[in-house]
Write a protein that holds these residues in place. Sequence first.
Motif, PDB file in Angstrom:
ATOM      1  N   TRP A 289       0.816  -1.213   0.000  1.00 50.52           N
ATOM      2  CA  TRP A 289       0.000   0.000   0.000  1.00 50.52           C
ATOM      3  C   TRP A 289       0.854   1.269   0.000  1.00 50.52           C
ATOM      4  CZ3 TRP A 289      -4.874   0.900  -1.146  1.00 50.52           C
ATOM      5  CH2 TRP A 289      -5.749  -0.189  -1.189  1.00 50.52           C
ATOM      6  N   MET A 290       2.124   1.154   0.402  1.00 44.18           N
ATOM      7  CA  MET A 290       3.024   2.296   0.272  1.00 44.18           C
ATOM      8  C   MET A 290       3.175   2.669  -1.199  1.00 44.18           C
ATOM      9  SD  MET A 290       5.920   1.092   3.024  1.00 44.18           S
ATOM     10  CE  MET A 290       6.921   2.564   2.854  1.00 44.18           C
ATOM     11  N   GLY A 291       3.145   1.646  -2.058  1.00 45.85           N
ATOM     12  CA  GLY A 291       3.232   1.904  -3.491  1.00 45.85           C
ATOM     13  C   GLY A 291       1.939   2.424  -4.070  1.00 45.85           C
ATOM     14  N   TRP A 292       0.807   1.788  -3.706  1.00 41.53           N
ATOM     15  CA  TRP A 292      -0.482   2.190  -4.282  1.00 41.53           C
ATOM     16  C   TRP A 292      -0.825   3.639  -3.922  1.00 41.53           C
ATOM     17  CZ3 TRP A 292      -0.219  -1.249  -7.518  1.00 41.53           C
ATOM     18  CH2 TRP A 292      -0.177  -2.616  -7.261  1.00 41.53           C
ATOM     19  N   LEU A 293      -0.662   3.999  -2.657  1.00 38.04           N
ATOM     20  CA  LEU A 293      -1.053   5.358  -2.246  1.00 38.04           C
ATOM     21  C   LEU A 293      -0.071   6.405  -2.765  1.00 38.04           C
ATOM     22  CD1 LEU A 293      -2.390   4.837   1.397  1.00 38.04           C
ATOM     23  CD2 LEU A 293      -3.656   5.016  -0.747  1.00 38.04           C
ATOM     24  N   SER A 294       1.198   6.034  -2.901  1.00 43.52           N
ATOM     25  CA  SER A 294       2.149   6.968  -3.505  1.00 43.52           C
ATOM     26  C   SER A 294       1.799   7.221  -4.964  1.00 43.52           C
ATOM     27  CB  SER A 294       3.579   6.426  -3.390  1.00 43.52           C
ATOM     28  OG  SER A 294       3.981   6.365  -2.050  1.00 43.52           O
ATOM     29  N   ALA A 295       1.363   6.159  -5.653  1.00 40.37           N
ATOM     30  CA  ALA A 295       0.952   6.326  -7.051  1.00 40.37           C
ATOM     31  C   ALA A 295      -0.265   7.230  -7.152  1.00 40.37           C
ATOM     32  CB  ALA A 295       0.659   4.964  -7.676  1.00 40.37           C
ATOM     33  N   ALA A 296      -1.187   7.107  -6.189  1.00 42.16           N
ATOM     34  CA  ALA A 296      -2.363   7.987  -6.179  1.00 42.16           C
ATOM     35  C   ALA A 296      -1.940   9.446  -6.038  1.00 42.16           C
ATOM     36  CB  ALA A 296      -3.304   7.592  -5.039  1.00 42.16           C
ATOM     37  N   SER A 297      -0.945   9.692  -5.183  1.00 40.77           N
ATOM     38  CA  SER A 297      -0.426  11.046  -5.037  1.00 40.77           C
ATOM     39  C   SER A 297       0.219  11.532  -6.330  1.00 40.77           C
ATOM     40  CB  SER A 297       0.593  11.091  -3.897  1.00 40.77           C
ATOM     41  OG  SER A 297       1.171  12.369  -3.780  1.00 40.77           O
ATOM     42  N   GLY A 298       0.937  10.624  -7.025  1.00 41.51           N
ATOM     43  CA  GLY A 298       1.553  10.995  -8.295  1.00 41.51           C
ATOM     44  C   GLY A 298       0.533  11.408  -9.337  1.00 41.51           C
ATOM     45  N   VAL A 299      -0.596  10.712  -9.366  1.00 41.07           N
ATOM     46  CA  VAL A 299      -1.681  11.103 -10.275  1.00 41.07           C
ATOM     47  C   VAL A 299      -2.152  12.520  -9.941  1.00 41.07           C
ATOM     48  CG1 VAL A 299      -4.054  10.619 -10.973  1.00 41.07           C
ATOM     49  CG2 VAL A 299      -2.432   8.734 -10.707  1.00 41.07           C
ATOM     50  N   GLY A 300      -2.289  12.794  -8.653  1.00 42.06           N
ATOM     51  CA  GLY A 300      -2.696  14.138  -8.242  1.00 42.06           C
ATOM     52  C   GLY A 300      -1.696  15.196  -8.657  1.00 42.06           C
ATOM     53  N   VAL A 301      -0.402  14.881  -8.548  1.00 36.40           N
ATOM     54  CA  VAL A 301       0.640  15.841  -8.940  1.00 36.40           C
ATOM     55  C   VAL A 301       0.517  16.192 -10.420  1.00 36.40           C
ATOM     56  CG1 VAL A 301       3.120  16.108  -9.279  1.00 36.40           C
ATOM     57  CG2 VAL A 301       2.267  15.205  -7.125  1.00 36.40           C
ATOM     58  N   VAL A 302       0.312  15.180 -11.261  1.00 36.28           N
ATOM     59  CA  VAL A 302       0.149  15.438 -12.695  1.00 36.28           C
ATOM     60  C   VAL A 302      -1.065  16.327 -12.944  1.00 36.28           C
ATOM     61  CG1 VAL A 302      -0.316  14.367 -14.927  1.00 36.28           C
ATOM     62  CG2 VAL A 302       1.306  13.296 -13.353  1.00 36.28           C
ATOM     63  N   VAL A 303      -2.177  16.019 -12.286  1.00 31.71           N
ATOM     64  CA  VAL A 303      -3.397  16.813 -12.455  1.00 31.71           C
ATOM     65  C   VAL A 303      -3.166  18.251 -12.003  1.00 31.71           C
ATOM     66  CG1 VAL A 303      -5.786  17.105 -11.691  1.00 31.71           C
ATOM     67  CG2 VAL A 303      -4.930  14.827 -12.268  1.00 31.71           C
ATOM     68  N   GLY A 304      -2.522  18.422 -10.835  1.00 31.07           N
ATOM     69  CA  GLY A 304      -2.276  19.771 -10.332  1.00 31.07           C
ATOM     70  C   GLY A 304      -1.401  20.593 -11.253  1.00 31.07           C
ATOM     71  N   SER A 305      -0.367  19.962 -11.803  1.00 23.68           N
ATOM     72  CA  SER A 305       0.522  20.667 -12.730  1.00 23.68           C
ATOM     73  C   SER A 305      -0.214  21.087 -13.999  1.00 23.68           C
ATOM     74  CB  SER A 305       1.712  19.772 -13.089  1.00 23.68           C
ATOM     75  OG  SER A 305       2.446  19.426 -11.934  1.00 23.68           O
ATOM     76  N   LEU A 306      -1.077  20.220 -14.505  1.00 21.62           N
ATOM     77  CA  LEU A 306      -1.835  20.557 -15.711  1.00 21.62           C
ATOM     78  C   LEU A 306      -2.860  21.655 -15.447  1.00 21.62           C
ATOM     79  CD1 LEU A 306      -2.422  16.975 -17.162  1.00 21.62           C
ATOM     80  CD2 LEU A 306      -0.804  18.700 -17.978  1.00 21.62           C
ATOM     81  N   LEU A 307      -3.433  21.663 -14.249  1.00 20.65           N
ATOM     82  CA  LEU A 307      -4.420  22.697 -13.922  1.00 20.65           C
ATOM     83  C   LEU A 307      -3.800  24.082 -13.924  1.00 20.65           C
ATOM     84  CD1 LEU A 307      -6.499  21.013 -11.065  1.00 20.65           C
ATOM     85  CD2 LEU A 307      -7.254  21.515 -13.391  1.00 20.65           C
ATOM     86  N   VAL A 308      -2.535  24.186 -13.524  1.00 16.55           N
ATOM     87  CA  VAL A 308      -1.870  25.493 -13.512  1.00 16.55           C
ATOM     88  C   VAL A 308      -1.823  26.100 -14.913  1.00 16.55           C
ATOM     89  CG1 VAL A 308       0.343  26.657 -13.083  1.00 16.55           C
ATOM     90  CG2 VAL A 308      -0.520  24.966 -11.454  1.00 16.55           C
ATOM     91  N   LEU A 309      -1.703  25.246 -15.934  1.00 17.93           N
ATOM     92  CA  LEU A 309      -1.656  25.746 -17.309  1.00 17.93           C
ATOM     93  C   LEU A 309      -2.952  26.431 -17.718  1.00 17.93           C
ATOM     94  CD1 LEU A 309       0.090  22.686 -19.024  1.00 17.93           C
ATOM     95  CD2 LEU A 309       1.142  24.817 -18.245  1.00 17.93           C
ATOM     96  N   ARG A 310      -4.031  26.156 -17.018  1.00 18.32           N
ATOM     97  CA  ARG A 310      -5.332  26.733 -17.370  1.00 18.32           C
ATOM     98  C   ARG A 310      -5.667  27.979 -16.551  1.00 18.32           C
ATOM     99  NH1 ARG A 310      -8.016  23.160 -20.552  1.00 18.32           N
ATOM    100  NH2 ARG A 310      -9.967  24.317 -20.226  1.00 18.32           N
ATOM    101  N   ILE A 311      -4.768  28.352 -15.648  1.00 16.71           N
ATOM    102  CA  ILE A 311      -5.004  29.546 -14.831  1.00 16.71           C
ATOM    103  C   ILE A 311      -4.548  30.784 -15.600  1.00 16.71           C
ATOM    104  CG2 ILE A 311      -4.440  30.740 -12.680  1.00 16.71           C
ATOM    105  CD1 ILE A 311      -3.933  28.026 -11.418  1.00 16.71           C
ATOM    106  N   PRO A 312      -5.388  31.781 -15.802  1.00 14.64           N
ATOM    107  CA  PRO A 312      -4.963  33.009 -16.487  1.00 14.64           C
ATOM    108  C   PRO A 312      -3.804  33.667 -15.753  1.00 14.64           C
ATOM    109  CG  PRO A 312      -7.358  32.948 -16.259  1.00 14.64           C
ATOM    110  CD  PRO A 312      -6.821  31.827 -15.428  1.00 14.64           C
ATOM    111  N   LYS A 313      -2.892  34.259 -16.504  1.00  9.09           N
ATOM    112  CA  LYS A 313      -1.702  34.843 -15.896  1.00  9.09           C
ATOM    113  C   LYS A 313      -2.042  35.888 -14.841  1.00  9.09           C
ATOM    114  CE  LYS A 313       1.285  34.142 -19.914  1.00  9.09           C
ATOM    115  NZ  LYS A 313       2.149  34.792 -20.938  1.00  9.09           N
ATOM    116  N   GLN A 314      -3.109  36.647 -15.088  1.00 10.43           N
ATOM    117  CA  GLN A 314      -3.467  37.707 -14.142  1.00 10.43           C
ATOM    118  C   GLN A 314      -3.995  37.166 -12.820  1.00 10.43           C
ATOM    119  OE1 GLN A 314      -4.690  37.254 -17.145  1.00 10.43           O
ATOM    120  NE2 GLN A 314      -6.938  37.402 -17.229  1.00 10.43           N
ATOM    121  N   ARG A 315      -4.345  35.885 -12.799  1.00  7.68           N
ATOM    122  CA  ARG A 315      -4.836  35.272 -11.563  1.00  7.68           C
ATOM    123  C   ARG A 315      -3.714  34.698 -10.696  1.00  7.68           C
ATOM    124  NH1 ARG A 315     -10.344  34.037 -11.639  1.00  7.68           N
ATOM    125  NH2 ARG A 315     -11.394  35.699 -12.800  1.00  7.68           N
ATOM    126  N   LEU A 316      -2.508  34.643 -11.228  1.00  5.85           N
ATOM    127  CA  LEU A 316      -1.391  34.142 -10.433  1.00  5.85           C
ATOM    128  C   LEU A 316      -1.019  35.176  -9.377  1.00  5.85           C
ATOM    129  CD1 LEU A 316       0.828  32.643 -13.280  1.00  5.85           C
ATOM    130  CD2 LEU A 316      -0.687  31.415 -11.719  1.00  5.85           C
TER     131      LEU A 316
END
Length: 430
Positions: A289-316
């Motif tokens: 489960w150390m592997g499974w839950l770490s992988a779940a976090s990795g999925v979240g990291v990818v999603v979070g990084s992609l979401l930043v690309l959709r934030i307008p520059k003026q909102r940063l």
Amino acid sequence: MKLLSTPTRRIVAISFFCMLAFQATYFVGVIGCATYTLGADAAGVSALVFLLNVVLVAGNLASGPLIDSAGPRRTLLAVCAATSVLGLAVWLAPVSYPGLVAAAMALGFSFGMSTTAIDAYPRYFSEDAGELARMNSLNQVATGASVVVGPALAGWVTTWAPVQCVFAILALAPLPAVALVWATREELTAARGEGAGCGAGAPGAGGEAPTQDAVPGLFVEGDATPAPDGRAGVRGFLSDAAEGVRLVFGRSELRVLFFIGFLGFFVYGAFDSLESLFYRDVLRVGADWMGWLSAASGVGVVVGSLLVLRIPKQRLSTRLLAAILALVGVGSMIYTGTPIVAVAAVGQVICGIGFGALAPVRTTLTQQRCEPGNVGRVSSVMRMGMNSAGTLPLLVSPALAAAFGPQAVLFGASTLAALIGLAFALRGDE
């Protein structure tokens, strides 16, 4: 193979396999063996993580001169081959705490050297800023993929084999990287050598020392002339470092960014030494489960990084960054707040989304808020704060865990991060 027909594609694949070897064996392998096979306590796990982190930095520092003299290709060939031998040795040797200490330090050193060489590799293939940015971005995609695949693969291995067998991945994953590195010769090495040779402009030939202009986009030998007085060089270095600290802490908008980044990585560092104990003693699950839950976090990291690309520059803004820190804290509270694995998985995804967004937003704001002539020194101080934040909790977490228990410490750190993030968000932008 057409899939690996270009240097860019091969370098991305090299990055993936090198990161896969580390991601699969650091948490599940080193920390998993210490926790589940040897029954180590918080102090024992903290010591392993602390030594690995210290030696990782040493690997970063040692690899620079080696890469400049031998090139990233030779450096990676040696490091990947040595890493494969390391994985084989740890896989087959009896598990012991001194052996894990040696393995953790060797793993940290090899990881520090390989990541630095991979960072340098693109510069030997292109002088175009756009192409370099593309190569570096694709390397980050490969890194994100390894964060998901590595722990998941390690978790799968531990479902049918002892935890120690995870080190088979460390032995096998670098082998494709060795083949790919062998096929990826630096294309700009010859031009670099000419610029640093014994022509009229070379050192020792009576001319001026070659500069970065000799090969656009590359630094060549001789571009940094030693100071006549070694002590003056040391004084200059210390003066530059002090100026970076003064710039960051002398301006409130940079100071806020420093503390937000520090606190975010502080939570992450606090987890390193206690997380495996939380899995074993609170969630009551196996090492897989150390592997499974770490992988779940990795999925979240990818999603979070992609979401930043959709934030307008003026909102940063600082307020947005603080809100993201609060999200990391809330996700960590969900992750560590109950003994239920399903709830922990949800918390890991939320926490991963927060961490995936935190770094790019903070970096962008830092670059926007300092002059080009100061960005190097300011960035170094920011990086120093994050690195120390990830290491400092290792010095106190064993004592806190002994007094209050691992879950209470992790949940308390998560709550503190959420509250501080909320406080900064309510404070508003500078």
